[in-house]
Scaffold this motif. Structure first.
Motif, PDB file in Angstrom:
ATOM      1  N   SER A  32       0.823  -1.204   0.000  1.00  0.00           N
ATOM      2  CA  SER A  32       0.000   0.000   0.000  1.00  0.00           C
ATOM      3  C   SER A  32       0.862   1.261   0.000  1.00  0.00           C
ATOM      4  O   SER A  32       0.682   2.171  -0.817  1.00  0.00           O
ATOM      5  CB  SER A  32      -0.924  -0.035   1.222  1.00  0.00           C
ATOM      6  OG  SER A  32      -1.619   1.179   1.379  1.00  0.00           O
ATOM      7  N   THR A  68       4.146   1.677  -0.738  1.00  0.00           N
ATOM      8  CA  THR A  68       5.052   1.854  -1.881  1.00  0.00           C
ATOM      9  C   THR A  68       4.289   2.075  -3.180  1.00  0.00           C
ATOM     10  O   THR A  68       4.794   2.725  -4.086  1.00  0.00           O
ATOM     11  CB  THR A  68       5.988   0.638  -2.031  1.00  0.00           C
ATOM     12  OG1 THR A  68       5.204  -0.544  -2.224  1.00  0.00           O
ATOM     13  CG2 THR A  68       6.863   0.460  -0.795  1.00  0.00           C
ATOM     14  N   THR A  69       3.090   1.551  -3.262  1.00  0.00           N
ATOM     15  CA  THR A  69       2.303   1.719  -4.491  1.00  0.00           C
ATOM     16  C   THR A  69       1.571   3.049  -4.488  1.00  0.00           C
ATOM     17  O   THR A  69       1.631   3.806  -5.458  1.00  0.00           O
ATOM     18  CB  THR A  69       1.284   0.572  -4.622  1.00  0.00           C
ATOM     19  OG1 THR A  69       1.971  -0.673  -4.636  1.00  0.00           O
ATOM     20  CG2 THR A  69       0.463   0.713  -5.904  1.00  0.00           C
ATOM     21  N   GLU A  70       0.875   3.331  -3.421  1.00  0.00           N
ATOM     22  CA  GLU A  70      -0.012   4.495  -3.408  1.00  0.00           C
ATOM     23  C   GLU A  70       0.757   5.796  -3.215  1.00  0.00           C
ATOM     24  O   GLU A  70       0.393   6.830  -3.771  1.00  0.00           O
ATOM     25  CB  GLU A  70      -1.079   4.315  -2.331  1.00  0.00           C
ATOM     26  CG  GLU A  70      -2.007   3.148  -2.664  1.00  0.00           C
ATOM     27  CD  GLU A  70      -2.725   2.577  -1.448  1.00  0.00           C
ATOM     28  OE1 GLU A  70      -2.891   3.314  -0.453  1.00  0.00           O
ATOM     29  OE2 GLU A  70      -3.106   1.389  -1.496  1.00  0.00           O
ATOM     30  N   VAL A  71       1.794   5.741  -2.411  1.00  0.00           N
ATOM     31  CA  VAL A  71       2.606   6.950  -2.198  1.00  0.00           C
ATOM     32  C   VAL A  71       3.831   6.931  -3.101  1.00  0.00           C
ATOM     33  O   VAL A  71       4.179   7.932  -3.714  1.00  0.00           O
ATOM     34  CB  VAL A  71       3.025   7.087  -0.723  1.00  0.00           C
ATOM     35  CG1 VAL A  71       3.875   8.338  -0.530  1.00  0.00           C
ATOM     36  CG2 VAL A  71       1.790   7.127   0.173  1.00  0.00           C
ATOM     37  N   GLY A  72       4.480   5.777  -3.207  1.00  0.00           N
ATOM     38  CA  GLY A  72       5.704   5.706  -4.008  1.00  0.00           C
ATOM     39  C   GLY A  72       6.865   6.371  -3.294  1.00  0.00           C
ATOM     40  O   GLY A  72       6.921   6.387  -2.054  1.00  0.00           O
ATOM     41  N   PRO A  73       7.826   6.905  -4.043  1.00  0.00           N
ATOM     42  CA  PRO A  73       8.981   7.556  -3.415  1.00  0.00           C
ATOM     43  C   PRO A  73       8.510   8.710  -2.534  1.00  0.00           C
ATOM     44  O   PRO A  73       7.553   9.407  -2.879  1.00  0.00           O
ATOM     45  CB  PRO A  73       9.788   8.096  -4.610  1.00  0.00           C
ATOM     46  CG  PRO A  73       9.284   7.357  -5.802  1.00  0.00           C
ATOM     47  CD  PRO A  73       7.856   7.010  -5.509  1.00  0.00           C
ATOM     48  N   GLU A  87       6.033  16.681  -1.470  1.00  0.00           N
ATOM     49  CA  GLU A  87       4.587  16.515  -1.482  1.00  0.00           C
ATOM     50  C   GLU A  87       4.227  15.059  -1.149  1.00  0.00           C
ATOM     51  O   GLU A  87       3.270  14.788  -0.425  1.00  0.00           O
ATOM     52  CB  GLU A  87       4.061  16.935  -2.868  1.00  0.00           C
ATOM     53  CG  GLU A  87       2.584  16.726  -3.114  1.00  0.00           C
ATOM     54  CD  GLU A  87       2.260  15.332  -3.636  1.00  0.00           C
ATOM     55  OE1 GLU A  87       1.098  14.916  -3.484  1.00  0.00           O
ATOM     56  OE2 GLU A  87       3.170  14.641  -4.167  1.00  0.00           O
ATOM     57  N   ARG A 121       1.880  13.123   1.766  1.00  0.00           N
ATOM     58  CA  ARG A 121       0.901  12.058   1.503  1.00  0.00           C
ATOM     59  C   ARG A 121       1.204  10.825   2.334  1.00  0.00           C
ATOM     60  O   ARG A 121       0.291  10.108   2.763  1.00  0.00           O
ATOM     61  CB  ARG A 121       0.897  11.697   0.021  1.00  0.00           C
ATOM     62  CG  ARG A 121       0.062  12.645  -0.822  1.00  0.00           C
ATOM     63  CD  ARG A 121      -0.152  12.086  -2.219  1.00  0.00           C
ATOM     64  NE  ARG A 121       1.004  12.235  -3.058  1.00  0.00           N
ATOM     65  CZ  ARG A 121       1.597  11.260  -3.742  1.00  0.00           C
ATOM     66  NH1 ARG A 121       1.120  10.025  -3.680  1.00  0.00           N
ATOM     67  NH2 ARG A 121       2.653  11.490  -4.488  1.00  0.00           N
ATOM     68  N   LEU A 124      14.713   7.813  -5.261  1.00  0.00           N
ATOM     69  CA  LEU A 124      15.000   7.054  -6.482  1.00  0.00           C
ATOM     70  C   LEU A 124      14.118   5.820  -6.611  1.00  0.00           C
ATOM     71  O   LEU A 124      13.636   5.502  -7.690  1.00  0.00           O
ATOM     72  CB  LEU A 124      16.479   6.656  -6.516  1.00  0.00           C
ATOM     73  CG  LEU A 124      17.483   7.811  -6.448  1.00  0.00           C
ATOM     74  CD1 LEU A 124      18.914   7.266  -6.400  1.00  0.00           C
ATOM     75  CD2 LEU A 124      17.320   8.760  -7.627  1.00  0.00           C
ATOM     76  N   THR A 181      11.021   3.249  -4.463  1.00  0.00           N
ATOM     77  CA  THR A 181       9.782   3.480  -3.727  1.00  0.00           C
ATOM     78  C   THR A 181       9.949   3.139  -2.240  1.00  0.00           C
ATOM     79  O   THR A 181       8.961   3.019  -1.518  1.00  0.00           O
ATOM     80  CB  THR A 181       8.608   2.684  -4.328  1.00  0.00           C
ATOM     81  OG1 THR A 181       8.897   1.292  -4.249  1.00  0.00           O
ATOM     82  CG2 THR A 181       8.379   3.067  -5.786  1.00  0.00           C
TER      83      THR A 181
END
Lengths: 477, 477
Positions: free
Chosen positions: A59, A61-66, A72, A76, A289, A291
């Motif tokens: 959740s 790493t996918t939804e927020v990512g890096p 910003e 999140r 760089l 996630t």
């Protein structure tokens, strides 16, 4: 043993300034009750069966990512963590502000000039200024060689430290590896260099450079500083061996003011002494760089899941389990320091702390700062971890990075040592992504943290692992 | 057997238009003389001991680096190849022009927009136009699903084909994998899409996308088309599964006129029939992301070294060994086609051809297009390769890519099948760098090519493997 009597005795001991080590024995030892031990097998097995941590990391790493600190996406991530703690049933969820300088990466390029012209894959070191520099590359086999370069000897040149970090289960190679990153740029400046490049502090051989924070010593004018991917360091070394090699390093990055992020905290309240807490956690920020899956989505997922699984037990332990998703670990332990500062008057209420911040590999060892009088409890925890393939390694290691500042204030720490053999293949690179996580190893971590935190929160004396403000030394000091 | 007599008989057969298969038997069979076989063990062992190919690949990938067809580096690669053939003692070195459209990559970015904003790692497909497009991502599990999308159904959207290529020793997964690249963009355009992204045709899980040429069908307006790295395809699939996902794809790339490069050729002259040649080679160009080590620096190094080692024998074989470093294989076999066209009147002088263009893994199989009458020679070659762990696999495979056009003209071909299990971890990615090459496996390749080429050049009949212009069908057709 009678809990209240022991608690009274311990409180008296801790309020004393007399060295009390030898006095603590027999009935004064920290033990963990039979009832708590009876809970362990079910908790351990539930954790091993659970994919909760895996889903939490997915959740995040996918939804927020890096989620570079102050970005910003970092904001999140904070909102994500609050929502996730609530979703997982934590009793109390809050956040505490953490303020720090904000660094941004915008673009980065390097290319060999001249007869062997070609691009090289690099990444700016965190904290590097931007700028475009060109110069002859001077290679140094290691940091010591650069530090020995005479002042002015690198005028107009680009220093290249080609030190190859060693692979080790416990990450021992990262000490010398990361020093090339933290100290190399200042050494290069002292020798007059216009730019700095290093072989990534990593153990892989992919075209994914390893970033990480660097510092410039006071009084020095920072220079563009970057890490080459390992194959690119090989390439540059071969080119330099063939003859004079000129490099252009073009970084657009730098400090852009101050940002405020948050330590996000979820708590499972204890049944008897809720104001006393066992702290576990990971850090919420990541480098930009990848996630941030193994660094440190895994730590967040492992400890959130461990807390949540304890929260799902028929009855909570005596003390509270506090899970902290620390802010901005990467750029200088800002979250850990802010937590320690905010809670400096509550050292005695922090039973013990442990951070998961060494990837997603299996845990192979357990140790803690427990003093001699807490050995029975410490050993009991180690025995409860043994079925997970975890060995008691008393005296080894130290607190996790964000636990360090509170440990310096006197909070006891535990170390659940993860197998980091492959960690530095991914650490701080674009390749730190969710697909690298083994769900079974992750579940083993959750089981270990859940068992550890539950038992530590169930010990039968207050401050059972030696937490005490440093001006009142722990009994064993 | 008497060589002159056999040669006469063969020449007669080849000048005939009558089907001659059954006539060839007994004394008309292609055999390889005892003297040639006596040379084999020493040649094979010398090749296994030699690091020449490794040094050649190191030189090309280090000094030239990436060498996209038509680029400045491609021109340097041509000069490098000419110089290297001379340095290695080839008797004759020359180049033949190859003209083709020139494509350039300048920059490429992709990012998810909105609540899950984050960059994705992509690379433009070769042949893609530039442009910035934004749209909702529509995922298709495979090419067939996209091809079934109704016209107009993707208006303003970005098509995403999420097909996962399969790993196989012989690269069998690349057929369906690469079709997603070659046919996907046109299928997306037919359904109205504004942009096209695909899961890389690769078997790794690193943040290194796989480029490669695509084609747009006649009459279609090309759209920006790119490949996601495998972890980024995973990520996009997870995001799409969570809900509407918008992507921005920003490519700066495209066709920029016409370029001329060269097939660079080195020849070891034969002692008896120097005008008759065994052709081996690899391709000199590479994609621009990596340094073209396994694709195809290895092929260039293997065949240059094989030729050079044959040239170092006390006596050359009867026929010539011609090593070709083909131009621009990657964008459409331009070098192979140019060679076939330039030498279309010399089909009968080309004994047999073999290209090394499948990485740097060990060779496990040998096969050829040899007709029945050449079976004795074919089997003799296979037997000489057997000590290298190479199995005779008659009837399998086909000519290497740049041999294809001359094979279509009637030149016999051989296949020295490399183990490609890991090839598509690296193929067309930034990660195709020198460090990925195993020197021992490379030396085994050199030994195989040297033994094959030497024996094929020593056969005791002219056109012993069936080479003949297609308008004069080979004997077995």
């Amino acid at each position: 043993m009678h809990k209240t009597l022991l608690a009274l005795a311990t409180a008296l001991l801790l309020s004393s300034t007399v060295a009390t080590g030898p006095v603590l024995a027999g009935e004064s030892e920290t033990r963990i009750g039979v009832e708590a031990h009876e809970v362990v097998p079910g908790l351990r097995d539930a954790a091993l069966r659970s994919d909760l941590a895996y889903r939490v990391v997915e959740s995040l790493t996918t939804e927020v990512g890096p989620r570079l600190a102050g970005s910003e996406a970092d904001a999140r991530a904070v909102a994500w963590a609050e929502a996730k703690f609530h979703e997982l049933g934590f009793d109390k969820v809050w956040k505490e502000p953490v303020t720090f300088p904000k660094w941004e990466r915008r673009s980065e390029h390097a290319r060999v000039l001249g007869a062997n012209a070609q691009p090289l894959t690099i990444t700016a070191l965190g904290g590097s200024p931007g700028g475009t520099v060109e110069g002859e590359v001077v290679r140094f086999a290691d940091l010591a060689a650069l530090e020995a370069a005479p002042a002015g000897s690198l005028a107009g040149k680009i220093a290249f430290v080609d030190y190859r970090m060693e692979r080790a289960r416990d990450g021992a190679g990262y000490g010398p590896g990361s020093r090339v990153r933290s100290r190399g740029p200042s050494a290069a400046i002292r020798a007059g260099a216009a730019g700095y490049v290093m072989r990534s502090a990593g153990t892989d051989s992919h075209r994914n450079p390893h970033t990480g924070i660097t510092r410039f010593d006071e009084g020095l004018q920072p220079i563009p500083s970057a890490a080459l991917s390992v194959p690119d360091a090989d390439q540059l070394a071969r080119l330099v061996a063939r003859g004079t090699t000129r490099l252009q390093l073009a970084l657009d990055c730098g400090w852009t003011g101050t940002a405020t992020s948050y330590n996000v905290i979820g708590q499972i309240n204890g049944s008897e002494r809720p104001e006393e807490v066992v702290v576990i956690g990971g850090h919420l920020d990541s480098w930009d760089l990848g996630t941030g899956a193994v660094d440190d989505g895994a730590g967040v997922g492992i400890t959130m899941a461990a807390g949540a699984l304890i929260g799902q037990l028929p009855a909570p332990p005596a003390r509270s389990i506090r899970v902290v998703a620390f802010a901005n670990e990467e750029q200088g332990l800002y979250g850990g320091k802010a937590y320690a500062e905010a809670h400096k008057d509550e050292v005695g209420l922090h039973v013990i702390g442990a951070e998961s911040d060494f990837g997603a590999g299996r845990i192979y060892g357990y140790s803690s700062s427990a003093p001699a009088y807490a050995e029975p409890a410490d050993k009991a925890i180690a025995e409860a971890l043994a079925p997970l393939g975890i060995v008691h390694m008393p005296g080894e290691g130290g607190p996790g990075p964000d636990i360090g500042p509170m440990a310096a204030n006197g909070v006891a720490w535990a170390r659940l040592a993860q197998d980091g053999t492959d960690y530095f293949d991914l650490h701080h690179t674009p390749d730190d992504t969710f697909d690298k996580i083994d769900p079974e190893a992750l579940a083993q971590n959750v089981a270990a943290y859940a068992v550890f935190a539950y038992l530590a929160a169930s010990n039968e004396v207050q401050h059972g692992f030696g937490s005490a403000p440093r001006d009142t030394p722990p009994a064993e000091d």
